[in-house]
Structures are given as C-alpha cells and as structure tokens.
Design an enzyme around this catalytic site. Sequence first.
Site, PDB file in Angstrom:
ATOM      1  N   THR A  51       0.799  -1.228   0.000  1.00 19.17           N
ATOM      2  CA  THR A  51       0.000   0.000   0.000  1.00 19.17           C
ATOM      3  C   THR A  51       0.834   1.282   0.000  1.00 19.17           C
ATOM      4  O   THR A  51       0.275   2.378   0.066  1.00 19.17           O
ATOM      5  CB  THR A  51      -0.901   0.014   1.246  1.00 19.17           C
ATOM      6  OG1 THR A  51      -0.075  -0.190   2.423  1.00 19.17           O
ATOM      7  CG2 THR A  51      -1.934  -1.105   1.177  1.00 19.17           C
ATOM      8  N   GLU A  52       2.158   1.159  -0.088  1.00 24.87           N
ATOM      9  CA  GLU A  52       3.030   2.326   0.082  1.00 24.87           C
ATOM     10  C   GLU A  52       2.690   3.477  -0.862  1.00 24.87           C
ATOM     11  O   GLU A  52       2.648   4.650  -0.445  1.00 24.87           O
ATOM     12  CB  GLU A  52       4.501   1.910  -0.104  1.00 24.87           C
ATOM     13  CG  GLU A  52       5.081   1.111   1.054  1.00 24.87           C
ATOM     14  CD  GLU A  52       4.791  -0.380   0.964  1.00 24.87           C
ATOM     15  OE1 GLU A  52       5.362  -1.124   1.769  1.00 24.87           O
ATOM     16  OE2 GLU A  52       3.995  -0.795   0.089  1.00 24.87           O
ATOM     17  N   VAL A  53       2.487   3.177  -2.160  1.00 20.80           N
ATOM     18  CA  VAL A  53       2.258   4.279  -3.104  1.00 20.80           C
ATOM     19  C   VAL A  53       1.007   5.079  -2.756  1.00 20.80           C
ATOM     20  O   VAL A  53       0.894   6.250  -3.124  1.00 20.80           O
ATOM     21  CB  VAL A  53       2.157   3.768  -4.563  1.00 20.80           C
ATOM     22  CG1 VAL A  53       3.491   3.211  -5.021  1.00 20.80           C
ATOM     23  CG2 VAL A  53       1.047   2.741  -4.730  1.00 20.80           C
ATOM     24  N   ARG A  54       0.082   4.469  -2.059  1.00 19.97           N
ATOM     25  CA  ARG A  54      -1.171   5.152  -1.736  1.00 19.97           C
ATOM     26  C   ARG A  54      -1.025   6.143  -0.577  1.00 19.97           C
ATOM     27  O   ARG A  54      -1.938   6.921  -0.324  1.00 19.97           O
ATOM     28  CB  ARG A  54      -2.265   4.135  -1.444  1.00 19.97           C
ATOM     29  CG  ARG A  54      -2.573   3.271  -2.663  1.00 19.97           C
ATOM     30  CD  ARG A  54      -3.823   2.453  -2.533  1.00 19.97           C
ATOM     31  NE  ARG A  54      -4.084   1.691  -3.758  1.00 19.97           N
ATOM     32  CZ  ARG A  54      -5.186   1.014  -3.985  1.00 19.97           C
ATOM     33  NH1 ARG A  54      -6.156   1.005  -3.082  1.00 19.97           N
ATOM     34  NH2 ARG A  54      -5.334   0.341  -5.120  1.00 19.97           N
ATOM     35  N   ILE A  55       0.117   6.076   0.118  1.00 22.11           N
ATOM     36  CA  ILE A  55       0.371   7.087   1.154  1.00 22.11           C
ATOM     37  C   ILE A  55       1.599   7.922   0.799  1.00 22.11           C
ATOM     38  O   ILE A  55       2.196   8.585   1.646  1.00 22.11           O
ATOM     39  CB  ILE A  55       0.533   6.464   2.561  1.00 22.11           C
ATOM     40  CG1 ILE A  55       1.715   5.486   2.616  1.00 22.11           C
ATOM     41  CG2 ILE A  55      -0.749   5.776   2.986  1.00 22.11           C
ATOM     42  CD1 ILE A  55       2.058   5.054   4.028  1.00 22.11           C
TER      43      ILE A  55
END
Length: 261
Positions: free
Chosen positions: A133-137
Amino acid sequence: MTSPDALVRVATARGVTTLTLDSPHNRNALSTPLMTELLAGLAAAVADDAVRAVVLDHTGPVFCSGADLKETAAAYASGTVPAGMLGEVLVAVRECPKPVLAKVAGPARAGGLGLIAAADLAVCAEEATFAFTEVRIGVIPAVISATVLPRLHPRAAAELYLTGDTFDGRRAAEIGLVTAAVPADGLDAAVDRYRASLVKGAPKALAGTKELLRRRAATDLRAEIGELAALSSGYFLSEEGREGVLAFREKRPAAWVPAGD
C-alpha cells in the site's frame, strides 16, 4: 518467561521457538518496541542449541499491518523515521541460521510482507489478504524490496507495487510471496507438518543449506562446481554427516531429532 506486557511472546517446545507478535491493538504494527523484542527473541533462538527452527506467529486477526504510522508521524519532528530497524529485522530473519517459518492467518500489509518474504517458508490462510500500500500514502516499498523482490515474479511485482491493490492467499502462493496457501481450518496442521519436517534436519546442515540458497549464480560454472564439491565433501566428513549416514543405514532417527519426531 515472557513478560505479561510483552509485544512478542516467546515459547519453545520440541525444538521449535515460536515468536508470536502480540500487539493486536495496533494490528501488530512494526513499532520500535515490537521490533526490539522480535530481534531479542530471534537472537535467543539462535543462541539456544536445542532450537532447530523458528515460527513467526501472531495474535489477533491481523498478521502485521506494516510500519507503526503513529510512531512514524511522531518522529517527523526529529527529521527521521524508524525504517532502519525494519532493515535490521529483515536481515536477522533472512540470515537466521535456523529455518524460519511464517504462519499467516490474517491480513499483512507493507512491512509485514517484508517479514513474510524474509522467512524461509511461509504458510497463509487462503482468506488472508495482502497489499503493498506504500504508493497510496506517498512512499515506496524500499526496505522490504530486499526480501520481497527475490520472491516475486517480476510482472506480479510491478502490478502489485504500482497499483497497491489487495490480493488473497492463493495469489500470494501463485506469485511466490508464500510457500503455500491453505483453508483457514487447515493452517495449524500445515504449520505442524513443516515443523515436524524441519526438526529432522541436522542443525549445521540446515544452516549450511540456508547459505547455499542465498548464493548468487556464478559466471564460471567449473569453478562453482569445484567449490560446491569441496563444500559437499566437508559436510559428508563432518560429525553430523557421519551420524546422518550411519542413522540412515541403521534405520533409526539421527541423534539431533527431538524425541517424539
């Protein structure tokens, strides 16, 4: 004895140390205190000659939600974030001389996936979910890539890193993130089967095999074969090798196999 307020529970039985992430209030997030206890538990397991393998388990419905974002936000004032210790944990798991098996009954995200990939074996429930989920934060899965990318098929890595989409246990097995995905009610039995197999391996041979699995491909095949032949001979001539061959010929368990296995 594990402290009542410990974030990582430690239990050893029949040659296996189980390290249980026990911080369900924040979904077993990788906080500095939890990672500190996990490193200590791994070190103790490595130092104990009676321990042949390590199982990473968890309490609560979530295996690990990744970095402790509350702790990370608080660290912004100092201009640093606690990513360095995650790297230490991944190295400790990956380079542990004893086999490490991750038991994943529930969701894992971000850094939790790095932990799963660092383990030698991982078994999950088919219903468990995963996501990078990194790219979403607004960040990237940098540190965990050291353990994750060698496991994943390249196309799957690109898809899942770039989209942040959620996938299930069956997909995790298909792309190489986990060893096997089983129905939730069969998870304990699957872990027990691996545990029973792992403790039958000779301690030094298991450590040597882990090193072998980490070897990079050689450009000179003849030189590589020569090195590996010498390595093989050394193990056959070792105390463990001699005992293992003798036990096989005598149709009995080798001396290192815990009683009852």
